[in-house]
Structures are given as structure tokens and as C-alpha cells.
Write an enzyme that holds these catalytic residues in place. Sequence first.
Site, short mmCIF file in Angstrom:
data_model
loop_
_atom_site.label_atom_id
_atom_site.label_comp_id
_atom_site.label_asym_id
_atom_site.label_seq_id
_atom_site.Cartn_x
_atom_site.Cartn_y
_atom_site.Cartn_z
CB SER A 200 -0.96 -0.03 1.19
OG SER A 200 -1.93 1.00 1.07
CG ASP A 298 -5.51 -1.55 -5.10
OD1 ASP A 298 -6.25 -1.03 -4.24
OD2 ASP A 298 -4.35 -1.92 -4.86
CG HIS A 353 -4.91 -2.29 -0.85
ND1 HIS A 353 -4.56 -1.58 -1.98
CD2 HIS A 353 -4.34 -1.63 0.19
CE1 HIS A 353 -3.81 -0.55 -1.65
NE2 HIS A 353 -3.66 -0.55 -0.34
#
Length: 402
Positions: A200, A298, A353
Site C-alpha cells: 500500500s 485494486d 489491495h
Amino acid sequence: MPSKEAARKSRKKENNRAYYEAHRESILSERKDKYSSECRSQRHANEYYKNVTASREKSAEATKTSFNKDLAKSRIESAERQREYYHQDLEKSRTEVAKKKREHYHQDLEKSRVDSAESTKEHYRKDVAKSRAATRSSTSKYYFSNIEKLCKESKHREDPIKWNGSILYFRGAKILEVVMDAILAAGGDKIEHVILTGCSAGGLATYLHADYVRSKVSSHIPVHAIADAGYFLDAPNVNGEMYIRGLFQYVFNMQKCKNAVNQDCITANPTEEWKCFMAQYTYPHIKTPIFLLNARYDTYQIGNILGLNCYPPNCTADQMKEFENYGNEFLNAAAPAISSTSNGVYIDSCQIHCQSLTPTPWSKFIVGGQTMRDTFNAWLTNSTATKSKVVDCTYPCNPTCS
């Protein structure tokens, strides 16, 4: 011969008769004139009342017509106002419903993230142990023997800022420098291979700092990077607004990031230095070998960059079109990585994610017949047995995502 007296009486009688006749005629004449006058008055009165009645009827008819026109006009205006109010209320209701749906979506998304974070935290050691065991048992020679968790993409700003009565410091670059110095001082001569990774915001930091880490390590030690879910797009949301660009520009300027990002990128973008805070613009300037690991759809980007307030497949046809277009935009933005002859790529079509820190995505998601683990290993070892670059088909083609 009649006497004078008789003659006098006779004249008197004649005079009285003439008087009475004249008086009678006078009375009759007066009565006739009075009757004629009364008749004329009656006719005038009849005509007057007739005219008054006609006038009243005409006035009443005009009033009735005017009233009906005013009533009809009033009814039309009232109907128009009611229709306008209805459409205003309907639009307001739709806006409120859309707002509530969006709020619920973001609440659910945030709850899902929190739950995911808690679950990840709770099972972190167990998952990492499984991942290491799985990697060691595969054909790969590599597994993570040390994982250093840093302050994600935060850069360096000497002066603190005040926010809501608190003092905030941004020391990400300084922390990275100190951590690298500490690792090298503790056993730099024993390091055989450095693999930089992050997920991330940490994935973004991997793109931004890969060359810095390379510069800190001795040139004879190989350095590779794998950036997970950090390729955030500079793309418009569903309303056509460049919201995420404004956010990245603000953070870049607020944290004074110019001197803490890839300097080759800064040189290439003298009028748009903020671009060097985004992976897609920094990527072409990265010299360190790097592996792009990202979901084409995503979930963070779909919810926060695109701003889609539904979760596929539970979306309208227009929303699914926005969803699919974003996936295509991602591939276009990742073209430099996909076309690279030296770097690795693994792009799946799953709605997720971060993927590298838990065993299921890392070892079980399959694209082109390969897992992430095997693809990364093929790239890391220059193996020709498997491909080092795979890109998935369009959602919802991959059954291993579920």
C-alpha cells in the site's frame, strides 16, 4: 216677456254650467296628463330595470368567465408548482439516497479494512511463518529472513506543523536513513542479498526509495525490490475530477518531499515535481531491479481514486463500465513496467489491495498458470522455467480470486 230676474238667473245658470264644464275639462286634462306621465315613467322604469337586469347578467357572466379563467390559471400554476416541488423532492431524495449509499459503502469499506487490518495483525506471525515455509519448500531459494517495517511513504520535513493543537513531525526519510545505517552497522558484512518491499503506502515508498536503499548497500550486494499495491493511479474519479492528484500534490508540498524522492524524476519534471511522488511517473527513472505486484482492480483505488460507490458485481451497467475502464487505465499506466525487459510484473484481476503478506494470494492466486510466489522467484533468479511477467484477463475471469 220674461222678467229681469228670470233672465239673470238664466245667465247665472249658464255661467255655472260653463264653469263646471271648463273645470271638468281641466280635471280630465290633468288626469290625462298625469296618466300619460305615469305611463311614460312606467315604460322608463321597465326599460331601466330591463337594462339593469341585462347589465347585471352580463356582469355576472363576465365575472363568471373571469373567475373560471383565473381558477383554471390558478389550478395550472398550482399543478406546475406541485410538479416542480415533486421533482425537487425527488432529486433531493435521490441525492440523499446516493449519499447514504456512498456513506454506507465507505463505512463498509472502512470496516472491512479495519477488520482486515485486525485480522492481519492477529495472524501476522502465523501467516509469515506459513509463507516462509511455503517459499522454502518451493523451487525458490529465497525467503524473507528479516522484515523491517518503516513509516511508509512519509518523507522528511525539518520543521514540525501544528494540527488540531498537536505538533506533527514528518521524519520518514530520516527514519529510513537511521534504520539502514543500523542494519549495516550491525552486520553489513554478512548481508548476501537485500530485498526491499512494502504494501500500500509502503508499496509506494518502495518505488520512491528503491534507488536510495541501493545507494546505501555495498555495490557487490544484489538489491531487488517488490512493490505491493503501491501503484496508485493519477486518474479521474467517476465525476471526472482529479481528486487524487490534488491530494498527492498537497502531501508532496506539505511534507517538502522534493529532496527525498527520486532525483532523476525531479530533473525530468522541473515544472511538475509532485509527479515524483507517484509510482507511475517515478517508475521510468528507477534503476534498481523492481517487481510490480498489483491488482488491476485494486479495492483501495476503486473506492478512493475512482470513487465507485458499489462493489462489483453488485453495480449498475454504468458503474460496471466505470469499473472496467479503470482496469484498462491501470494497464495503460503500468505499460512501462509491462514492456520492461529487466523488471518483473504480476497483475491479477482480483478485487484486493495488499497481497504479498498472506499465504492465500501469494501462493494460491493464479495468473497464466503461475502464482505470485513462482513468478517473483522466476524473475529474482532469472529462471526460464516460468515467466517473470504475467498480466491477468478482464474481471471476472479469474476463478482463483474467490
